[in-house]
Design a protein around this motif. Structure first.
Motif, PDB file in Angstrom:
ATOM      1  N   VAL A 116      52.667  10.195  -0.260  1.00  0.00           N
ATOM      2  CA  VAL A 116      52.172  11.334  -0.147  1.00  0.00           C
ATOM      3  C   VAL A 116      50.991  11.173  -0.742  1.00  0.00           C
ATOM      4  O   VAL A 116      50.289  10.693  -1.301  1.00  0.00           O
ATOM      5  CB  VAL A 116      53.106  12.051  -1.967  1.00  0.00           C
ATOM      6  N   GLN A 117      50.298  11.796  -0.124  1.00  0.00           N
ATOM      7  CA  GLN A 117      48.716  11.744   0.047  1.00  0.00           C
ATOM      8  C   GLN A 117      48.208  12.742   1.290  1.00  0.00           C
ATOM      9  O   GLN A 117      48.353  13.058   1.975  1.00  0.00           O
ATOM     10  CB  GLN A 117      47.745  10.217   0.053  1.00  0.00           C
ATOM     11  N   ASP A 118      47.070  13.350   0.696  1.00  0.00           N
ATOM     12  CA  ASP A 118      46.595  14.834   1.903  1.00  0.00           C
ATOM     13  C   ASP A 118      45.192  13.756   2.434  1.00  0.00           C
ATOM     14  O   ASP A 118      43.998  12.861   1.891  1.00  0.00           O
ATOM     15  CB  ASP A 118      46.028  15.657   0.466  1.00  0.00           C
ATOM     16  N   ALA A 119      45.042  13.848   3.121  1.00  0.00           N
ATOM     17  CA  ALA A 119      44.133  12.987   4.524  1.00  0.00           C
ATOM     18  C   ALA A 119      42.492  13.961   3.899  1.00  0.00           C
ATOM     19  O   ALA A 119      41.856  12.441   3.490  1.00  0.00           O
ATOM     20  CB  ALA A 119      43.918  14.145   5.456  1.00  0.00           C
ATOM     21  N   SER A 120      42.089  14.605   3.462  1.00  0.00           N
ATOM     22  CA  SER A 120      41.153  14.559   2.354  1.00  0.00           C
ATOM     23  C   SER A 120      40.565  13.518   1.037  1.00  0.00           C
ATOM     24  O   SER A 120      39.568  12.724   1.864  1.00  0.00           O
ATOM     25  CB  SER A 120      40.745  16.029   1.846  1.00  0.00           C
ATOM     26  N   SER A 148      32.828  12.687  -4.783  1.00  0.00           N
ATOM     27  CA  SER A 148      33.599  14.241  -3.827  1.00  0.00           C
ATOM     28  C   SER A 148      34.072  14.109  -4.746  1.00  0.00           C
ATOM     29  O   SER A 148      34.501  14.393  -6.424  1.00  0.00           O
ATOM     30  CB  SER A 148      34.856  12.897  -3.169  1.00  0.00           C
ATOM     31  N   THR A 149      34.490  15.476  -4.727  1.00  0.00           N
ATOM     32  CA  THR A 149      34.902  16.572  -6.291  1.00  0.00           C
ATOM     33  C   THR A 149      36.185  17.482  -4.544  1.00  0.00           C
ATOM     34  O   THR A 149      36.176  17.894  -3.880  1.00  0.00           O
ATOM     35  CB  THR A 149      34.321  17.766  -6.383  1.00  0.00           C
ATOM     36  N   CYS A 150      37.266  18.154  -5.149  1.00  0.00           N
ATOM     37  CA  CYS A 150      38.238  18.743  -4.251  1.00  0.00           C
ATOM     38  C   CYS A 150      38.127  20.711  -5.212  1.00  0.00           C
ATOM     39  O   CYS A 150      38.877  21.657  -5.330  1.00  0.00           O
ATOM     40  CB  CYS A 150      39.918  18.817  -4.773  1.00  0.00           C
ATOM     41  N   PHE A 188      31.606  19.476   3.668  1.00  0.00           N
ATOM     42  CA  PHE A 188      32.125  20.092   3.147  1.00  0.00           C
ATOM     43  C   PHE A 188      33.580  19.576   4.012  1.00  0.00           C
ATOM     44  O   PHE A 188      33.751  20.326   4.752  1.00  0.00           O
ATOM     45  CB  PHE A 188      32.243  21.850   2.787  1.00  0.00           C
ATOM     46  N   ILE A 189      34.938  19.467   3.274  1.00  0.00           N
ATOM     47  CA  ILE A 189      36.302  19.790   4.694  1.00  0.00           C
ATOM     48  C   ILE A 189      36.531  21.030   4.407  1.00  0.00           C
ATOM     49  O   ILE A 189      36.928  21.347   2.984  1.00  0.00           O
ATOM     50  CB  ILE A 189      37.377  18.768   4.052  1.00  0.00           C
ATOM     51  N   ASP A 190      36.554  22.100   4.783  1.00  0.00           N
ATOM     52  CA  ASP A 190      36.595  23.637   4.728  1.00  0.00           C
ATOM     53  C   ASP A 190      37.506  23.841   4.682  1.00  0.00           C
ATOM     54  O   ASP A 190      38.785  23.344   5.161  1.00  0.00           O
ATOM     55  CB  ASP A 190      34.938  24.148   4.815  1.00  0.00           C
ATOM     56  N   TYR A 191      37.802  25.395   4.352  1.00  0.00           N
ATOM     57  CA  TYR A 191      38.143  26.428   4.639  1.00  0.00           C
ATOM     58  C   TYR A 191      39.117  26.732   6.006  1.00  0.00           C
ATOM     59  O   TYR A 191      40.261  27.263   5.713  1.00  0.00           O
ATOM     60  CB  TYR A 191      37.969  27.468   3.998  1.00  0.00           C
ATOM     61  N   LEU A 204      44.559  20.897   5.882  1.00  0.00           N
ATOM     62  CA  LEU A 204      43.753  20.241   4.314  1.00  0.00           C
ATOM     63  C   LEU A 204      43.580  20.463   3.614  1.00  0.00           C
ATOM     64  O   LEU A 204      43.267  21.638   3.368  1.00  0.00           O
ATOM     65  CB  LEU A 204      42.356  19.055   5.090  1.00  0.00           C
ATOM     66  N   ASP A 205      42.962  19.684   2.638  1.00  0.00           N
ATOM     67  CA  ASP A 205      42.844  20.397   1.155  1.00  0.00           C
ATOM     68  C   ASP A 205      40.836  20.843   1.204  1.00  0.00           C
ATOM     69  O   ASP A 205      40.881  20.042   2.057  1.00  0.00           O
ATOM     70  CB  ASP A 205      42.941  19.685  -0.185  1.00  0.00           C
ATOM     71  N   GLY A 206      40.448  21.499   0.556  1.00  0.00           N
ATOM     72  CA  GLY A 206      39.427  21.225   0.373  1.00  0.00           C
ATOM     73  C   GLY A 206      38.499  20.590  -0.546  1.00  0.00           C
ATOM     74  O   GLY A 206      39.111  20.469  -1.523  1.00  0.00           O
TER      75      GLY A 206
END
Length: 437
Positions: free
Chosen positions: A226-230, A368-370, A413-416, A421-423
């Motif tokens: 389990v892992q998000d692409a971000s 990095s931050t989420c 930003f991996i954005d909205y 994907l998570d922000g």
């Protein structure tokens, strides 16, 4: 249904009053109780709907009752209103009946109250919505504390409503494959076999229509995680080379650590975390995967120098306000205070300062931050580049199917706009060598 309604009441109480994470508590209930697939889907939907609309739901309740003294009765009313929100066009009598029967189990003297308040809310719903004060419209309708509305509006004035709306949408489970154990083709075939549809993919990460693959032998054998692409893309941005000495400074729960070792071949990866119980999780992952080039150390990321090592690559996925993962953890905003961001910013700066002094010349730091607040991202990047003139920001290449926006310093930003994907905010720093000045 009554037992499930009671379970929902207890589950919500554990999340709101007990401070438990919704995703962890849902997993606990699903592994400890014998729900079928349909029941699991119903429970997940109700809990997420309640948490994502909590301020709105409480507004409806408070317009009909000044206070509900019995805490679990209030949770029962909340989940019943959430159930109504999902089916506003249908007859609500079944929702009321189930709630009344469940109230009799919790506190039989409250069943009449539950019947009355729910009928009032459902019958007057349109009127109650029309009476929301203009000054509180977005806070109530979108269920964000007003200070968050104000902050996001200040940071992103042109599209703050779209940002806030996007993080109230559905979240999707995603798996990252271990390319040494299963191919993309093999994973796709396994998904078909288990009636799980792939909705979206980012390189080695796949977003799924349901959690069926969690129950497979292949998952328990470590063929995928389990892992998000971000967070996976933050790992990819390091571009680890053979022979590198790498640090994953805030490593738990271990997804990034595992990705580094399965995508690359560093000479040594040191994974650290400040919490002892999280270190045990990392050690279990190491043992299960037989990672020989992995060293796990309990350490405060503000004290990286105590590791007595110089690193080629450092990954700093720092503690943050977590606004970019609200689809998965919607309860987070109700306990977060504006003062928390100031405290987090101090920790973020201390961690970066610590990492800088343990970075080799020509070495790379991924910060990095989420979250999507400028205070924790862009403002920090400005501070870092001004304090350390030998650091320069490098361009990160992202897959074409991932929406990216950049700030004025080159942070990404991996954005909205990304549905799945998570922000996430990622900035890549390289430390210049002496001959580059």
């Amino acid at each position: 249904m009554n037992n499930i309604k009671l379970d929902l009441t207890n589950l919500l109480d554990e999340i709101i009053a007990g401070g438990k994470y919704s995703n962890l508590q849902l997993n606990y209930y699903f592994t400890s109780k014998n729900y079928n697939k349909k029941e699991k889907s119903f429970i997940t939907n109700i809990i997420h709907t309640t948490l994502k609309n909590l301020i709105f739901i409480d507004y409806l309740i408070e317009k009909n009752s000044s206070s509900i003294k019995k805490r679990k009765i209030k949770q029962l009313v909340r989940i019943s209103v959430a159930q109504f929100l999902l089916n506003k066009d249908e007859d609500y009598s079944g929702i009321v009946f189930e709630a009344v029967e469940t109230a009799k189990i919790i506190n039989k003297h409250q069943s009449g109250f539950v019947n009355g308040i729910l009928r009032n809310i459902f019958q007057k719903y349109d009127q109650l919505v029309s009476e929301i004060p203009v000054s509180k419209k977005y806070s109530v309708e979108l269920s964000y504390p007003q200070w968050i509305i104000n902050k996001v509006a200040a940071d992103h004035p042109e599209n703050y409503i779209r940002i806030l709306q996007s993080y109230k949408t559905k979240s999707y489970l995603s798996f990252r494959i271990n390319p040494h154990k299963i191919s993309k083709e093999g994973f796709i075939e396994l998904a078909k076999k288990n009636e799980s549809k792939i909705l979206f993919e980012v390189e080695n990460v796949f977003y799924m229509s349901n959690p069926a693959l969690l129950q497979t032998k292949e998952f328990h054998d470590g063929l995928f995680f389990v892992q998000d692409a971000s967070s996976y893309l933050a790992v990819k941005a390091m571009e680890v080379e053979d022979g590198d000495i790498v640090l994953d400074a805030c490593s738990a729960p271990g997804g990034k650590m595992t990705a580094i070792l399965q995508e690359y071949n560093p000479e040594l990866l040191i994974a650290t975390d400040i919490h002892e119980h999280k270190i045990e999780i990392l050690k279990d992952i190491k043992k299960k995967n037989n990672f020989t080039n992995l060293k796990i150390v309990q350490n405060d990321a503000r004290e990286i120098g105590s590791l007595n090592e110089k690193f080629d690559k450092i990954l700093l996925d720092v503690p943050c306000s977590g606004l970019g993962v609200l689809r998965k953890k919607p309860e987070k905003i109700y306990s977060l205070e504006s003062s928390d961001i100031k405290k987090l910013k101090k920790i973020q700066k201390d961690i970066f300062d610590s990492a800088y002094h343990s970075l080799k010349e020509n070495g790379v730091i991924i910060y990095s931050t989420c979250t999507f607040t400028r205070e924790e991202n862009t403002n920090n990047i400005k501070y870092f580049t001004e304090k350390y003139p030998d650091l320069h920001i490098e361009i990160i290449n992202f897959p074409d199917n991932v929406f990216i926006s950049k700030d004025e310093f080159g942070g990404s930003f991996i954005d909205y706009r990304n549905k799945y994907l998570d922000g996430f905010y990622i900035a890549k720093f390289r430390k210049k060598g002496k001959n580059e000045f």
